[in-house]
Design an enzyme around this catalytic site. Sequence first.
Site, PDB file in Angstrom:
ATOM      1  CD  GLU A  20      -2.875   1.248   2.314  1.00 27.07           C
ATOM      2  OE1 GLU A  20      -2.740   0.460   3.269  1.00 27.07           O
ATOM      3  OE2 GLU A  20      -3.736   2.124   2.274  1.00 27.07           O
ATOM      4  CB  ALA A  45       0.795  -2.022  11.568  1.00 25.50           C
ATOM      5  CD  GLU A 105      -2.760  -1.811  10.703  1.00 26.90           C
ATOM      6  OE1 GLU A 105      -3.267  -2.032   9.589  1.00 26.90           O
ATOM      7  OE2 GLU A 105      -2.367  -0.662  11.047  1.00 26.90           O
ATOM      8  CD  GLU A 136      -6.179   3.467   6.667  1.00 29.29           C
ATOM      9  OE1 GLU A 136      -6.314   3.331   7.909  1.00 29.29           O
ATOM     10  OE2 GLU A 136      -5.603   2.615   5.959  1.00 29.29           O
TER      11      GLU A 136
HETATM   12  N1  ARG Z   1      -3.090   0.974   5.739  1.00 31.38           N
HETATM   13  C1  ARG Z   1      -2.070   1.166   6.733  1.00 31.38           C
HETATM   14  C2  ARG Z   1      -2.812   1.515   8.014  1.00 31.38           C
HETATM   15  O1  ARG Z   1      -3.182   2.592   8.278  1.00 31.38           O
HETATM   16  C3  ARG Z   1      -1.085   2.219   6.395  1.00 31.38           C
HETATM   17  C4  ARG Z   1      -0.322   2.016   5.127  1.00 31.38           C
HETATM   18  C5  ARG Z   1       0.377   3.247   4.741  1.00 31.38           C
HETATM   19  N2  ARG Z   1       1.182   3.104   3.581  1.00 31.38           N
HETATM   20  C6  ARG Z   1       1.727   4.144   2.943  1.00 31.38           C
HETATM   21  N3  ARG Z   1       2.438   3.912   1.911  1.00 31.38           N
HETATM   22  N4  ARG Z   1       1.572   5.362   3.303  1.00 31.38           N
HETATM   23  O2  ARG Z   1      -3.183   0.699   8.721  1.00 31.38           O
HETATM   24 ZN    ZN Z   2      -5.393   1.830   8.614  1.00 29.92          ZN
END
Ligand code: ARG
Ligand code: ZN
Length: 876
Positions: free
Chosen positions: A127, A267, A303, A325
């Site tokens: 991600e 995470a 998570e 988010e």
């Molecule tokens: N989805 C993850 C979380 O908030 C964060 C991933 C962030 N990645 C990034 N490349 N900014 O749980």
């Molecule tokens: Zn998240």
Amino acid sequence: MRTDTPVTIHRQDYAPPAFLVDRVGLEFRLDPAATEVRARLALRRNPAAAADAPLRLDGDGLALQEARMDGTVLPPERLVFGADGSLTIADPPASGLLETLVRIAPEANTSLMGLYTSGGNFYTQCEAEGFRRITFFPDRPDVMSRYTVTIHADRLRCPVLLSNGNLVEQGGEGATHWVRWEDPHPKPSYLFALVAGDLVSVSDRFTTRSGREVALHIWVRRGDESRCGHAMDSLKRSMAWDEEVFGLEYDLDVFNIAAVSDFNMGAMENKGLNVFNTKYVLASPESATDGDWQGIETVVAHEYFHNWTGNRVTCRDWFQLSLKEGLTVFRDQEFSADMGSRAVKRIRDVRGLRAAQFPEDAGPMAHPVRPDSYIEIDNFYTPTVYQKGAEVVRLIHTRIGAAAFRRGMDLYIARNDNQAVTIEDFVRAMQDASGIDLSSFMGWYDQAGTPEIAAEDRYDPAARRYTLTLRQQTPPTRGQADKRPVPIPVAMGLLGPDGREQPTRLASENAAQSGTRTLLLEAAEQSFVFEDVPAPPVPSLLRGFSAPVRLRGVPRDRLRFLAVHDTDPFVRWESGQQYAASVMLEMVAAQQRGEALGFDAALAEAVANTLAAADADPAFAAEALVLPGEGFLADQMEIADPVAIHLVRRHLRAEIGRRCGPALRATYDALADHGPYRIDGASIGRRALRNACLAYLTAAGDTALAKAQFDAATNMTDSLAALALLADGDGPAREAALASFHARWRGDDLVLDKWFAIQAMAARPDAIAQVRALQAHPDFDLKNPNRARSLIASFAAGNPSQFHDLSGEGYRFLADAVIALDPVNGSIAARLVGPLGQWRRQSAARGALMRRELQRVLDTPDLSKGTFEKASKALL
Ligand code: ARG
Ligand code: ZN
């Protein structure tokens, strides 16, 4: 300088993917220097897209070895490579099996996006757009596929081979072995994960309420097993909570967490295989603070909760990031509130929102919860998308009530399971489940800036009528000059002159209500008329911080009254803070005029009252004792004065420490922990209160107490609290404590991060020289994100009076660090730019120095597009 201007992506340009990928087969032959990745994609044209749309696959730094379509090698003339690393296949069939083979070098990957190595093991982070660094693929969240992953590796170097889903086969003989994982759930590429190496697991089980047996494993480096207990416990509590509160069960037979010490973020929620920064997994009483403990609980829950809000229902495009988010932060906040003290959790969350999100919303990077455009999506993993996004979900929860919200969640998931959707889909589900029109709430997603509200009131004794008028306005932000009003739920009550909560009856109602009620402010201005009010009341507004707004202009006498009498703990805390802030801002003005600072005795009185009542709720008392932070005060000023703010805060702390010395000392002594060390809400609260007392006593000049605590401490919370106070001061105790701390913890990365951070945040005149020296320390490592942040971000964001030194040396240090880090890890470099972007809120002299450094960053050749975006927007 970059020779090109990076492309801006606009939300309005969304178009469905040209091709869908139903199934993905990946085969890895792992090697640190040359890993082979073979991908088999079962593709077909998307009926929802144009019939002649090209078959374009994202790629980034991939060396293509061969490509076949339905078994036939594709000739070079059908392979079109884009300057951005992508691959377009000319004359694609309507459907087919595309096979590619690429070679990548994980050990050379310092960006920590895609496949990389850490301590000899392999990890991935995909991600938002890391999967394209592993294989050619339509790397966008609305392409959802079923994955089968085969991993071949050296048996000795990589005994453990993990990916998403369930382990279905394994084999191999001799030096290499292989495993095959199959994920039955379709997912977007950003949720792919692979972890391989010499790891050990701590294991447990969880039985879901419908009877599924889930194996739980936390994978760590040998030696770290004893520090996984709290993470495991948090995981099991999260699983039970999501069943109980949202009826959501886990959907695979195994849940893996892998911890890695080189990680860009906190995470990552990859399906069935979460990857965590070690900071949010490993904890022991000796090495982790109470704050770390709470951070682990929250991040593990966050998570895990993504499994439904993010993975089963995902985002159509990255503009919808807050769909997963904001909602998931809301869910983890609720979980933590249920696990401990709801009031204290709310206070901490609001403190965090104001420290990070409010300034962002008032600065050059201000953007709506759902942004309209970006250059680098990585720059939009922000407090606005996360924390303000969670506040907007909370607004909806407040507006429709908990029961309707739960029905809305059920509906949202039932309608959208296994789909990539938009924020409208979420709001629509809440609207349909509640029967309440929520269309105006979209304003919260689409407008940047923090709304401001002001209250005015009038009491008519003859009619026993009280009229409360509320006004709102949202300041302009870049690209959004005019804002429309947004719906603001204002949770409130009225207190009588005796401080008691009054029943309330609006003119439109037949009967009075007792306790907190919620007014909905929808227009720019609205009046609410209360009947049968026997005496002029004091309004208590925004109870529980019912909306992420700035409430302006509450008079000081009311703040003092509310701080003592309100029934809502949040407003009691808030009123105390606002009172102190107002006094402190006046003192800052006095300091700027060169006048004596003086002292408002009411502040000492408030501290005395807090201490006297502290037994009832020590954690709350600790929050109430801490003065508003320097950043919070700076954010209240048109033009900040970080040095004056620091002086005022220091002066007040010393003054309060002297005036309340005996009471502070008595509380400090009474809270000494004699029994065994415990981590529960009550014990954490007592330590927080005791350390808040210690801070005042030290400020008043008694450093012996901090030294004694540091020497005797048996847990990290008490040790670090004392060390921070000693490090802030002078003299031999400082150097001795820092040296002994380093000697004791030199082998523990997470604790060493604290050692760096404490020195970076020490507000001493030699701070810049210190951070420069620490950068050359043998334990410093720019490549490790935790370490880089612990020194650089701690200084730039956590030491305002020194960062803003008029020499400009603090700015120069930060720009130097950004320039050095950018080629190594562009996303961490881009994140560090932030503090320089606040130049408009600084004096002209400081602003000019800050702009000069931003320009120097921009002039750097081959700057990453993320750092380019941050620095160029900051300069605009
Ligand atoms: N989805 C993850 C979380 O908030 C964060 C991933 C962030 N990645 C990034 N490349 N900014 O749980
Ligand atoms: Zn998240």
